[in-house]
Design an enzyme around this catalytic site. Structure first.
Site, mmCIF file in Angstrom:
data_model
loop_
_atom_site.group_PDB
_atom_site.id
_atom_site.type_symbol
_atom_site.label_atom_id
_atom_site.label_comp_id
_atom_site.label_asym_id
_atom_site.label_seq_id
_atom_site.Cartn_x
_atom_site.Cartn_y
_atom_site.Cartn_z
ATOM 1 N N LYS A 13 0.890 -1.314 0.016
ATOM 2 C CA LYS A 13 -0.033 -0.096 -0.241
ATOM 3 C C LYS A 13 0.855 1.233 0.106
ATOM 4 C CE LYS A 13 -1.783 -1.008 4.037
ATOM 5 N NZ LYS A 13 -1.433 -2.446 4.399
ATOM 6 N N ARG A 88 -9.106 1.120 9.411
ATOM 7 C CA ARG A 88 -8.533 0.010 9.487
ATOM 8 C C ARG A 88 -9.758 -1.121 10.080
ATOM 9 N NH1 ARG A 88 -2.669 0.429 9.308
ATOM 10 N NH2 ARG A 88 -1.595 -1.477 9.790
ATOM 11 N N ARG A 123 11.636 -6.284 4.583
ATOM 12 C CA ARG A 123 11.129 -5.010 4.325
ATOM 13 C C ARG A 123 12.049 -4.139 5.207
ATOM 14 N NH1 ARG A 123 5.100 -2.648 5.124
ATOM 15 N NH2 ARG A 123 5.308 -3.362 7.286
ATOM 16 N N ARG A 156 11.800 -2.832 10.950
ATOM 17 C CA ARG A 156 10.762 -2.494 12.033
ATOM 18 C C ARG A 156 10.420 -3.864 12.913
ATOM 19 N NH1 ARG A 156 5.645 -0.530 8.623
ATOM 20 N NH2 ARG A 156 4.633 -1.843 10.379
ATOM 21 N N ARG A 167 -0.243 -9.875 13.111
ATOM 22 C CA ARG A 167 -1.033 -8.440 12.436
ATOM 23 C C ARG A 167 -1.805 -9.124 11.128
ATOM 24 N NH1 ARG A 167 4.491 -5.904 10.926
ATOM 25 N NH2 ARG A 167 3.057 -4.497 9.584
HETATM 26 P P1 ADP Z 1 1.601 -2.185 7.762
HETATM 27 O O1 ADP Z 1 2.439 -1.234 6.654
HETATM 28 O O2 ADP Z 1 2.521 -3.320 7.945
HETATM 29 O O3 ADP Z 1 0.248 -2.243 7.252
HETATM 30 P P2 ADP Z 1 1.425 0.266 8.918
HETATM 31 O O4 ADP Z 1 2.888 0.929 9.076
HETATM 32 O O5 ADP Z 1 0.362 0.874 8.422
HETATM 33 O O6 ADP Z 1 1.672 -1.292 8.860
HETATM 34 O O7 ADP Z 1 1.020 0.260 10.787
HETATM 35 C C1 ADP Z 1 1.977 -0.223 11.735
HETATM 36 C C2 ADP Z 1 0.931 -0.355 13.214
HETATM 37 O O8 ADP Z 1 0.273 0.938 13.552
HETATM 38 C C3 ADP Z 1 -0.174 -1.222 13.383
HETATM 39 O O9 ADP Z 1 0.311 -2.555 13.201
HETATM 40 C C4 ADP Z 1 -0.982 -0.534 14.152
HETATM 41 O O10 ADP Z 1 -0.239 -0.922 15.655
HETATM 42 C C5 ADP Z 1 -0.846 0.768 13.877
HETATM 43 N N1 ADP Z 1 -1.843 1.502 13.184
HETATM 44 C C6 ADP Z 1 -1.402 2.076 11.919
HETATM 45 N N2 ADP Z 1 -2.514 2.378 11.218
HETATM 46 C C7 ADP Z 1 -3.554 2.247 12.371
HETATM 47 C C8 ADP Z 1 -4.905 2.409 12.276
HETATM 48 N N3 ADP Z 1 -5.562 3.121 11.308
HETATM 49 N N4 ADP Z 1 -5.842 1.955 13.352
HETATM 50 C C9 ADP Z 1 -5.011 1.518 14.480
HETATM 51 N N5 ADP Z 1 -3.798 1.171 14.322
HETATM 52 C C10 ADP Z 1 -2.990 1.454 13.502
#
Ligand code: ADP
Ligand code: ZN
Length: 210
Positions: A13, A88, A123, A156, A167
């Site tokens: 994404k 989310r 990553r 990360r 996740r």
């Molecule tokens: P990824 O790229 O792996 O999808 P992100 O960088 O978007 O992960 O998000 C990392 C973490 O930040 C998530 O695992 C969650 O804990 C938190 N997070 C990000 N966006 C949200 C959201 N919209 N609602 C709740 N938690 C979020």
């Protein structure tokens, strides 16, 4: 144009959001990046979010919704934006509606779970600006150093295999229902994530413009 990019962690994404935002000249807004920034700066939201993030759990809605609301109120988001990582949960999507935000399209980047786990191990993310890289698919020009800002790129903590699995489970349980939510509104377009980033970009741009 207000867009949402939906997909499992590691589906690409953020990478595709970068491509499309350059093309359309609108900002890509990543709640994950904003939360990591808040953690780094030790803000109250960051302190509250850190533990959830490290475990791979979602951060409570009220924290994320607050951060998002402030961000989309900024000037550069007036002509549109791409949301990466938000909403989310269905309740976050409802909060977006309550804010009066109109969404034009929701692009789901679909990648099978088996591929996600192997992708995540490669990553890397920049400690400085949050840009993301992949040791195989999107390497930095100089090993370990961000192309954009020169800071160090690292893995990360939540990209460890155990955390990735949890996740993914969270994604299926809490986020995947958004596909039906937006499909019912006629807004969902699904793109099959490809091996090559550029191939996915072509499909994503076509989905956005089509
Ligand atoms: P990824 O790229 O792996 O999808 P992100 O960088 O978007 O992960 O998000 C990392 C973490 O930040 C998530 O695992 C969650 O804990 C938190 N997070 C990000 N966006 C949200 C959201 N919209 N609602 C709740 N938690 C979020
Ligand atoms: Zn950087």
């Amino acid at each position: 144009m207000n867009l949402i990019f939906l997909g499992a962690p590691g589906a690409g994404k953020g990478t595709q959001a970068e491509v499309v935002c350059n093309e359309l000249n609108i900002p890509a807004i990543s709640t994950g990046n904003m939360l990591r920034e808040a953690v780094k700066n030790g803000t109250p939201a960051g302190l509250a979010a850190k533990e959830c993030m490290d475990k791979g759990d979602l951060v409570p809605d009220e924290i994320v919704i607050g951060i998002l609301k402030d961000r989309i109120a900024q000037d550069d988001a007036k002509n549109g934006f791409i949301l990466d990582g938000f909403p989310r949960t269905v309740s976050q999507a409802e909060a977006l509606e309550k804010m009066g935000v109109q969404i034009d399209k929701v692009v789901e980047i679909h990648v099978a779970d088996e591929k996600i786990t192997s992708r995540m191990s490669g990553r890397r993310v920049c400690e400085g600006c949050g840009n993301s890289y992949h040791i195989e698919y999107k390497p930095t020009k100089v090993e370990g150093i961000c192309d954009a800002c020169g800071a160090k790129v690292v893995q990360r903590v939540d990209d460890k295999p155990e955390t990735v699995l949890s996740r993914l489970a969270t994604y299926h349980e809490k986020t995947a229902p958004l596909k039906d939510f937006y499909a019912a509104k006629g807004k969902l377009v699904t793109v099959e994530g490809q091996e090559e980033i550029a191939d996915t970009s072509k499909l994503t741009l076509a989905a956005v413009k089509g």
